[in-house]
Design an enzyme around this catalytic site. Sequence first.
Site, PDB file in Angstrom:
ATOM      1  N   GLU A   1      45.380  43.850  36.754  1.00 47.60           N
ATOM      2  CA  GLU A   1      44.705  42.555  36.798  1.00 47.60           C
ATOM      3  C   GLU A   1      43.880  42.353  35.527  1.00 47.60           C
ATOM      4  OE1 GLU A   1      44.296  41.048  41.076  1.00 47.60           O
ATOM      5  OE2 GLU A   1      42.497  42.195  40.607  1.00 47.60           O
TER       6      GLU A   1
ATOM      7  N   HIS B   1      38.491  46.854  42.116  1.00 44.05           N
ATOM      8  CA  HIS B   1      38.647  45.471  41.652  1.00 44.05           C
ATOM      9  C   HIS B   1      37.626  45.218  40.536  1.00 44.05           C
ATOM     10  CE1 HIS B   1      38.672  41.119  41.552  1.00 44.05           C
ATOM     11  NE2 HIS B   1      39.850  41.178  42.152  1.00 44.05           N
TER      12      HIS B   1
ATOM     13  N   GLU C   1      35.797  42.798  39.875  1.00 41.46           N
ATOM     14  CA  GLU C   1      34.522  42.209  40.318  1.00 41.46           C
ATOM     15  C   GLU C   1      33.586  43.291  40.833  1.00 41.46           C
ATOM     16  OE1 GLU C   1      36.141  39.205  42.903  1.00 41.46           O
ATOM     17  OE2 GLU C   1      36.943  38.155  41.162  1.00 41.46           O
TER      18      GLU C   1
ATOM     19  N   LYS D   1      38.546  37.708  49.089  1.00 38.41           N
ATOM     20  CA  LYS D   1      37.189  37.849  48.514  1.00 38.41           C
ATOM     21  C   LYS D   1      36.140  37.395  49.528  1.00 38.41           C
ATOM     22  CE  LYS D   1      39.192  37.235  43.980  1.00 38.41           C
ATOM     23  NZ  LYS D   1      38.996  36.954  42.583  1.00 38.41           N
TER      24      LYS D   1
ATOM     25  N   ASN E   1      43.884  38.734  48.416  1.00 35.48           N
ATOM     26  CA  ASN E   1      42.486  39.164  48.376  1.00 35.48           C
ATOM     27  C   ASN E   1      41.627  37.921  48.623  1.00 35.48           C
ATOM     28  OD1 ASN E   1      39.943  40.090  47.756  1.00 35.48           O
ATOM     29  ND2 ASN E   1      40.354  40.395  45.563  1.00 35.48           N
TER      30      ASN E   1
ATOM     31  N   GLY F   1      40.941  34.252  38.359  1.00 39.99           N
ATOM     32  CA  GLY F   1      40.199  33.057  38.748  1.00 39.99           C
ATOM     33  C   GLY F   1      39.966  32.080  37.605  1.00 39.99           C
TER      34      GLY F   1
HETATM   35  C1  PEP Z   1      42.016  38.791  42.203  1.00 41.79           C
HETATM   36  O1  PEP Z   1      40.812  38.654  42.143  1.00 41.79           O
HETATM   37  O2  PEP Z   1      42.508  39.837  42.680  1.00 41.79           O
HETATM   38  C2  PEP Z   1      42.844  37.696  41.698  1.00 41.79           C
HETATM   39  C3  PEP Z   1      44.038  37.977  41.255  1.00 41.79           C
HETATM   40  O3  PEP Z   1      42.291  36.440  41.719  1.00 41.79           O
HETATM   41  P1  PEP Z   1      42.999  35.050  41.286  1.00 41.79           P
HETATM   42  O4  PEP Z   1      44.392  35.080  41.846  1.00 41.79           O
HETATM   43  O5  PEP Z   1      42.150  33.994  41.907  1.00 41.79           O
HETATM   44  O6  PEP Z   1      43.001  35.042  39.805  1.00 41.79           O
END
Ligand code: PEP
Length: 252
Positions: free
Chosen positions: A168, A96, A98, A11, A9, A174
């Site tokens: 997640e 997601h 976010e 982003k 991803n 992040g």
């Molecule tokens: C994500 O946002 O899907 C994710 C897993 O981000 P990160 O790997 O940067 O934690």
Amino acid sequence: MRKKIVAGNWKMNTLPAEGVELAKGVVAQRGEVCECVNFIVCPPFTHLAQVAEVLKGSTVELGAQNCAAEAKGAYTGEVAASMIAALGCKYVILGHSERRQYYGETSETLNKKMEQVYANGLTPIYCVGENLDEREAGNHFAVCKQQIEEVVFNLTEEQFKNLVIAYEPVWAIGTGKTATAEQAQEIHAYIREVLSSKFGAAAEECPILYGGSCKPSNAAEIFAKEDVDGGLIGGAALKAEDFIAIGKGFMA
Ligand code: PEP
């Protein structure tokens, strides 16, 4: 045997030329990992077409990070699932954290997006996961269950066969904090149990990915767990070498 998947991803990162370079790197190094691992990259909308060109002839697949809840029409700034499909995408990330957190995506919106995704022959990568307060209060099971019940339970049996789930934990995205392999296994097994309460044996075939600061150094341990079928990768997907090294976690 469930599908093994490593999905990136990106982003809101990379300019088109950078995205093209990144995709080229993934294609070039993909051969270092068993064909049994499916790699997917999900760039920003603006360079889906260019990245699709780079992926042509390779086994690396293309996904989008979101899609509109409506089919077409007067929805300024939105991108329809049909447009994404026309560019060669096979997958769409939905729900997601976010998007839930910053753009107020609710189960109601996500049900409509799911409908669009399936109507256009795409596969959703549906994200679920709890925030830190919910984890600390021991509510992570209930949160994931609700996110599944309110959206996934509305799918037909046929649609369910074409679904990828990503667990997640919001506190791990992040942040550099990763769920332990045991924490991941515990909740992945629970998610599969919830799915099987509705879809029976088909739940055994549903890939459940882990996402949250997954990187080359921790992928192997997490992917070794029985109910973890790969990863949804944010930060570490922005370097082809790291992204591919995460896929190697399956071979460790
Ligand atoms: C994500 O946002 O899907 C994710 C897993 O981000 P990160 O790997 O940067 O934690």
